[in-house]
Design a protein around this motif. Sequence first.
Motif, mmCIF file in Angstrom:
data_model
loop_
_atom_site.group_PDB
_atom_site.id
_atom_site.type_symbol
_atom_site.label_atom_id
_atom_site.label_comp_id
_atom_site.label_asym_id
_atom_site.label_seq_id
_atom_site.Cartn_x
_atom_site.Cartn_y
_atom_site.Cartn_z
ATOM 1 N N ALA A 131 0.850 -1.193 0.000
ATOM 2 C CA ALA A 131 0.000 0.000 0.000
ATOM 3 C C ALA A 131 0.884 1.241 0.000
ATOM 4 O O ALA A 131 1.969 1.248 0.596
ATOM 5 C CB ALA A 131 -0.915 -0.003 1.224
ATOM 6 N N TRP A 132 0.414 2.300 -0.665
ATOM 7 C CA TRP A 132 1.169 3.549 -0.780
ATOM 8 C C TRP A 132 0.291 4.743 -0.452
ATOM 9 O O TRP A 132 -0.914 4.730 -0.698
ATOM 10 C CB TRP A 132 1.709 3.713 -2.207
ATOM 11 N N ILE A 133 0.928 5.767 0.111
ATOM 12 C CA ILE A 133 0.300 7.070 0.287
ATOM 13 C C ILE A 133 1.006 8.041 -0.655
ATOM 14 O O ILE A 133 2.240 8.042 -0.760
ATOM 15 C CB ILE A 133 0.352 7.548 1.753
ATOM 16 N N PHE A 134 0.237 8.846 -1.358
ATOM 17 C CA PHE A 134 0.771 9.763 -2.374
ATOM 18 C C PHE A 134 0.304 11.172 -2.034
ATOM 19 O O PHE A 134 -0.891 11.419 -1.891
ATOM 20 C CB PHE A 134 0.246 9.352 -3.754
ATOM 21 N N GLU A 135 1.263 12.116 -1.897
ATOM 22 C CA GLU A 135 0.927 13.499 -1.552
ATOM 23 C C GLU A 135 1.292 14.435 -2.707
ATOM 24 O O GLU A 135 2.427 14.414 -3.198
ATOM 25 C CB GLU A 135 1.644 13.932 -0.278
ATOM 26 N N LEU B 102 5.071 19.252 -7.733
ATOM 27 C CA LEU B 102 5.859 18.567 -6.710
ATOM 28 C C LEU B 102 5.017 17.541 -5.966
ATOM 29 O O LEU B 102 3.880 17.823 -5.563
ATOM 30 C CB LEU B 102 6.440 19.578 -5.721
ATOM 31 N N TRP B 103 5.595 16.366 -5.757
ATOM 32 C CA TRP B 103 4.871 15.272 -5.120
ATOM 33 C C TRP B 103 5.853 14.350 -4.393
ATOM 34 O O TRP B 103 7.053 14.378 -4.642
ATOM 35 C CB TRP B 103 4.106 14.456 -6.162
ATOM 36 N N HIS C 142 9.574 10.220 -5.306
ATOM 37 C CA HIS C 142 9.323 11.660 -5.240
ATOM 38 C C HIS C 142 9.689 12.317 -6.554
ATOM 39 O O HIS C 142 10.391 11.733 -7.405
ATOM 40 C CB HIS C 142 10.150 12.287 -4.110
ATOM 41 N N HIS C 143 9.219 13.531 -6.733
ATOM 42 C CA HIS C 143 9.625 14.338 -7.876
ATOM 43 C C HIS C 143 11.134 14.558 -7.811
ATOM 44 O O HIS C 143 11.695 14.808 -6.742
ATOM 45 C CB HIS C 143 8.888 15.678 -7.840
ATOM 46 N N LYS C 144 11.795 14.461 -8.960
ATOM 47 C CA LYS C 144 13.260 14.530 -8.974
ATOM 48 C C LYS C 144 13.796 15.843 -8.416
ATOM 49 O O LYS C 144 14.928 15.901 -7.919
ATOM 50 C CB LYS C 144 13.773 14.332 -10.401
ATOM 51 N N ASP C 145 12.999 16.914 -8.472
ATOM 52 C CA ASP C 145 13.451 18.214 -7.976
ATOM 53 C C ASP C 145 12.849 18.594 -6.625
ATOM 54 O O ASP C 145 12.947 19.751 -6.203
ATOM 55 C CB ASP C 145 13.104 19.314 -9.001
ATOM 56 N N LEU C 146 12.221 17.617 -5.960
ATOM 57 C CA LEU C 146 11.534 17.927 -4.705
ATOM 58 C C LEU C 146 12.473 18.546 -3.676
ATOM 59 O O LEU C 146 12.193 19.612 -3.102
ATOM 60 C CB LEU C 146 10.894 16.662 -4.128
#
Length: 568
Positions: A183-187, A193-194, A226-230
């Motif tokens: 299971a995953w949580i995604f913000e 940005l994520w 995550h986004h590569k630039d987070l």
Amino acid sequence: MRRFRILAVALIAALTLSTASAFACTAVYVGKDVSTDGSTILARSEDQGTGAYNKMFVVVDRVENVPGRTIDDVNGFSYKLPATTYKYTMVPDYSDAGDGTYAGACTNEYGLSITATVSAYVKPEIEEVDPYVEGSLREAALTGIIAATCKTAKDGVKLLADIIETSGSEEGNVIMLADQNEAWIFEVYSGHLWAAQKMPTDKIAVFGNQFMIETVDPSDTENFMHHKDLFTTADKNGWTQKVDGKVHLALTFAAPREDYSNMRTWMGHRLLAPSTVGEYKTETMYPLFYNPDKKVSALDAMDVLRNRYEGTKYDGALPENKGLRFIGVERQSQIHVIQVKENYPAEISALQWLAFGNAEHSVFLPNFSGINDTYSAYKVDGERPNYDGAYWKFKRICALAEQNRSFYGQGVRDYWNLYEESLYKDMQKAEKQMITLYAKDPKAAKDYITKLHMDIAKKACFDADYLYNELLYFVMDRNGRKLDRIGGPFVASMAIRDAAHIKGYSVKWTAKDKPITLTKGSTVYSIIPGDLEYKIAKNGATTTEKMSEAPRVEKGITYLPLDFVSGL
């Protein structure tokens, strides 16, 4: 829940105890190692900006090799679908609501379940650097896109990431996805940005409308994406906040904690792990994941989502707390608890419990994923009340019950609680039958669970109509009178055969002039419709007792007062 862009600026400023925005949800996660039956649980309330908001429950069929189709949102966003898309269930808005589909919760044929979304909010400076993108991905469309095209939770995470990075997001959201393995949580923090985190199997989570992912290790690609630039974006703009040398995403990106959401997060912790949380404090950054004090069932998750801070100084029954934002808010439209089970065949790997109206005074009804169709009452469309529709049948009970929670509502809660507990036990037997059938004939198994869904929904709608009529009469009869002077609160009635099933008795009625008997072992109850008195024979001794109300017969069905049923 949803966020209308015209209110975006005003919303954050409005998130206080007394002037909170109406658009919000609460989520629950239970890892499979700490659930009572080994299932992964995803649960969420869908809360609206208005008290009456029709929802439906439908099956979207698999489509084979039909290119050129799209999923389109009312804001102009369009997603090109592959030629083949998967079968899934969803819980959409009524079709002319005007703000998109809002599928809410989906389970698909490959064993993927999604709940979306819990709206969440960032610090203003983050939106200034990476603003939300008008006409891009919203909650209204994302759930259906994932369910139609993804086979695993990780596939869903990767697809969401790709869409947000290329097309952008129109809002901040928290999504939960689960399959039989993980299971995953995604913000979604801003326009692009994520971050996503694999949810631990030995932990639980409950949270309101706030970003929750805490300290992360960017090198741990097994448990974090995550986004590569987070991180570089956060560093460049001076946002980065660290705890024990690790970047803390909630501290870095999330808007400051406030009572509107944070109190719900705290209350979930207090309900499921009271030993590890103290008194509520607005500024406390409550953890996303923690150990429950004991294993958590689907029934426990249901109770979290109907909670109104009972037993605390914030209890909704106290007049001074009228303005608080509770978990069990009256503006819920649909509430779901999804159990993803490892031992089920993939295409029927989820057991979804769905309540329409308000969880506090409604009932969660079970549906195995993989059903071929849904009951007709779930497909009644339209904005205005139509009491052939499941939503309206259950919502009108809620509306009456909440006029006086202690005098009207408690009897409704008692009835549905007993109903839910019985269904929960029944589903443990039904799943064994389903698995046995599937091993021999998958089609027969899907036909079985479809018929089971139809039978349960049809009966629950019938029982809801009866309960509503009972309650309406009770309310009308007491209208304009002082409730504390005219007897006790509302007590619902239950059909005698339902009562016998729930309590493990056999029923026998030989003739009209003979009593109805309920028998279990050496205990025999003898009941006469219309007579307050009944007899109990046990171990050779017989006594006579009285019910609070006489049993009555309507349309050939004998009904017993629930306080009697509860004592069986």
